[in-house]
Design a protein around this motif. Structure first.
Motif, mmCIF file in Angstrom:
data_model
loop_
_atom_site.group_PDB
_atom_site.id
_atom_site.type_symbol
_atom_site.label_atom_id
_atom_site.label_comp_id
_atom_site.label_asym_id
_atom_site.label_seq_id
_atom_site.Cartn_x
_atom_site.Cartn_y
_atom_site.Cartn_z
ATOM 1 N N TYR A 101 0.829 -1.203 0.000
ATOM 2 C CA TYR A 101 0.000 0.000 0.000
ATOM 3 C C TYR A 101 0.865 1.255 0.000
ATOM 4 O O TYR A 101 0.603 2.198 -0.752
ATOM 5 C CB TYR A 101 -0.930 0.017 1.212
ATOM 6 N N VAL A 102 1.898 1.267 0.834
ATOM 7 C CA VAL A 102 2.764 2.441 0.892
ATOM 8 C C VAL A 102 3.457 2.657 -0.448
ATOM 9 O O VAL A 102 3.567 3.797 -0.923
ATOM 10 C CB VAL A 102 3.785 2.303 2.041
ATOM 11 N N VAL A 109 2.505 10.854 -3.303
ATOM 12 C CA VAL A 109 3.501 11.550 -2.489
ATOM 13 C C VAL A 109 4.349 12.470 -3.361
ATOM 14 O O VAL A 109 4.676 13.598 -2.974
ATOM 15 C CB VAL A 109 4.388 10.540 -1.727
ATOM 16 N N GLU A 110 4.687 12.011 -4.556
ATOM 17 C CA GLU A 110 5.474 12.846 -5.474
ATOM 18 C C GLU A 110 4.681 14.076 -5.909
ATOM 19 O O GLU A 110 5.223 15.192 -5.970
ATOM 20 C CB GLU A 110 5.899 12.017 -6.687
ATOM 21 N N VAL A 314 9.911 -0.742 1.705
ATOM 22 C CA VAL A 314 9.386 0.152 0.682
ATOM 23 C C VAL A 314 10.509 0.823 -0.093
ATOM 24 O O VAL A 314 10.580 0.761 -1.311
ATOM 25 C CB VAL A 314 8.461 1.214 1.309
ATOM 26 N N THR A 315 11.414 1.495 0.625
ATOM 27 C CA THR A 315 12.473 2.254 -0.043
ATOM 28 C C THR A 315 13.759 1.469 -0.218
ATOM 29 O O THR A 315 14.664 1.898 -0.927
ATOM 30 C CB THR A 315 12.797 3.518 0.754
ATOM 31 N N GLY A 316 13.870 0.336 0.480
ATOM 32 C CA GLY A 316 15.126 -0.401 0.457
ATOM 33 C C GLY A 316 16.149 0.190 1.402
ATOM 34 O O GLY A 316 17.294 -0.241 1.436
ATOM 35 N N ALA A 317 15.719 1.191 2.181
ATOM 36 C CA ALA A 317 16.646 1.869 3.090
ATOM 37 C C ALA A 317 17.120 0.932 4.177
ATOM 38 O O ALA A 317 16.403 0.030 4.596
ATOM 39 C CB ALA A 317 15.957 3.074 3.717
ATOM 40 N N LEU A 353 9.510 6.862 2.962
ATOM 41 C CA LEU A 353 9.168 7.192 1.580
ATOM 42 C C LEU A 353 9.058 8.696 1.396
ATOM 43 O O LEU A 353 9.604 9.259 0.434
ATOM 44 C CB LEU A 353 7.853 6.509 1.200
ATOM 45 N N GLU A 354 8.354 9.370 2.285
ATOM 46 C CA GLU A 354 8.183 10.818 2.179
ATOM 47 C C GLU A 354 9.535 11.529 2.208
ATOM 48 O O GLU A 354 9.774 12.471 1.424
ATOM 49 C CB GLU A 354 7.291 11.326 3.308
ATOM 50 N N ALA A 355 10.428 11.098 3.086
ATOM 51 C CA ALA A 355 11.738 11.743 3.193
ATOM 52 C C ALA A 355 12.571 11.523 1.940
ATOM 53 O O ALA A 355 13.232 12.447 1.444
ATOM 54 C CB ALA A 355 12.479 11.214 4.421
ATOM 55 N N ALA A 356 12.536 10.305 1.399
ATOM 56 C CA ALA A 356 13.326 10.002 0.196
ATOM 57 C C ALA A 356 12.802 10.778 -1.011
ATOM 58 O O ALA A 356 13.582 11.330 -1.799
ATOM 59 C CB ALA A 356 13.305 8.496 -0.071
ATOM 60 N N VAL A 357 11.474 10.827 -1.169
ATOM 61 C CA VAL A 357 10.894 11.565 -2.287
ATOM 62 C C VAL A 357 11.241 13.046 -2.167
ATOM 63 O O VAL A 357 11.612 13.692 -3.162
ATOM 64 C CB VAL A 357 9.365 11.363 -2.331
#
Length: 396
Positions: A101-102, A109-110, A314-317, A353-357
């Motif tokens: 979902y995320v 988000v973008e 989600v981000t692979g972080a 996700l929000e921080a990476a975008v």
């Protein structure tokens, strides 16, 4: 306190770890060592109902009665419960906030991020916090929960609640939090996400409202703090900013994780001692409050970022290895910024996700951006650490 709670095997203090220390000023125990913190956060000898205990300790009986509506609202937040109730209440939210979902939220988000960067470019002065950090976190959570209120309103509610949680003895904070609670309750009665949750009985409706109020609260202040801190950190280090602008592989995710460790939005979690016990010579009594450091340091100290490993679905972080953690099977320990065990934050993938975008979009839009003089203005809250203002020169 639940005096019938079954006692679990006692905690064993890891070799070289510091025992819990009593803080006279805060009148609570402090657990700083991350190895002991993991055990405390995942042990039945430490209960999650810190609000209830704080109401007893820091509010007068008359105040508790006057603000009963507010305290009952906060008691129903599922982060204040333990197994098996916690698992049952958390499961539906966890299904909704799944990694798939995320990931599906990324395009929205973008879009939101671009809207907020437009606002930043038009603002004078260029202050990242109200336009971008509050804007992104507020619009994303409004989308997730299905409410129509603007970010400024959502953050006003969230800040009022956080002030009360941090200082329950203050009447002005209680008044502000009660107003915020009533406005949130009204908004959530019209929201789309809560409509799919139980509403058959009065208790069902109260639990559903409290659950989504908690989700909304959780996705606002701490996420806005993270968003501001990643921009501050990126622009404050030329080598880091160059890596982000040049889109070097893994640079964005590594920066997000290092900021989570060095400037965590939430420094500690609370627990309540469920029964008398001794850890490393420290005698903890039933009902004592415990602050568990999420940084591996004291309550006001800042840690240093370590080298990231793999982690976020989600981000692979990745998550930096904890200093001094046991090697075990050779894998680094996950940091504690999003908690540990059954209470691990369901919103962690969305915040990442929000921080990476934001980092990627900000670097594309404003590659020559830099910090203004006296750029960072930090807020005063001990628990929720974040910027009130972050002034930048966009270089355009």
């Amino acid at each position: 306190m639940n005096r019938t709670r079954t006692k679990a095997p006692p905690l064993s203090l890891p070799d070289g770890a510091g025992a819990p220390e009593w803080d006279e000023g805060l009148e609570c125990w402090v657990v700083a060592d991350p190895r002991l913190a993991r055990q405390v956060l995942n042990h039945t000898g430490f209960a999650s109902g810190t609000f209830e205990r704080s109401f007893q300790l820091y509010m007068t009986e008359a105040s508790r009665e006057e603000y009963r509506e507010l305290t009952e609202f906060l008691r129903l937040w599922f982060v204040q419960t333990d197994a098996p109730e916690h698992a049952a209440l958390r499961r539906p939210v966890q299904r909704i906030m799944s990694a798939s979902y995320v990931r599906s939220l990324a395009p929205r988000v973008e879009e939101i991020t671009e809207e907020c960067l437009d606002d930043l470019a038009a603002a004078r002065p260029h202050d990242v916090m109200p336009t971008v950090a509050d804007g992104i976190s507020g619009k994303v959570m409004a989308h997730v929960v299905g409410v129509g209120e603007q970010p400024a309103v959502l953050h006003r509610w969230s800040r009022a609640l956080s002030l009360f949680i941090g200082a329950m003895y203050r009447r002005d904070h209680a008044e502000g939090a009660r107003t915020a609670m009533r406005e949130m309750t009204e908004a959530l009665s019209r929201a789309t996400a809560p409509a799919a949750f139980p509403r058959d009985t009065e208790l069902d409706r109260a639990r559903t409202t409290a659950t989504w109020a908690m989700n909304l609260f959780g996705g606002l202040e701490t996420t806005a703090s993270l968003l501001g801190s990643v921009i501050l950190t990126a622009l404050g280090d030329k080598a880091v900013w160059d890596a982000v602008r040049e889109e070097r592989e893994g640079a964005v995710e590594a920066l997000v994780e290092s900021v989570l460790v060095a400037r965590p939005p939430l420094r500690h979690l609370g627990r309540v001692v469920a029964y008398d016990q001794e850890i490393g010579g420290s005698r903890l009594a039933e009902g004592d409050l415990v602050l568990v450091s999420l940084t591996g340091d004291g309550l006001l100290a800042e840690g240093e970022p370590d080298t990231p490993a793999s982690g976020c679905p989600v981000t692979g972080a990745g998550a930096p290895a904890v200093r001094g953690a046991d090697e075990g099977d050779g894998r680094p320990e996950q940091h504690l910024v999003f908690g540990h065990g059954p209470h691990y934050c369901v919103g962690a993938p969305l915040a990442r996700l929000e921080a990476a975008v934001l980092l990627r979009r900000f670097a594309k839009r404003f590659p020559d951006a830099r910090l203004s003089g006296e750029a960072a203005v930090w807020g005063p809250n001990l628990s929720y650490v974040g910027l009130d203002h972050l002034y930048v020169d966009l270089g355009v």
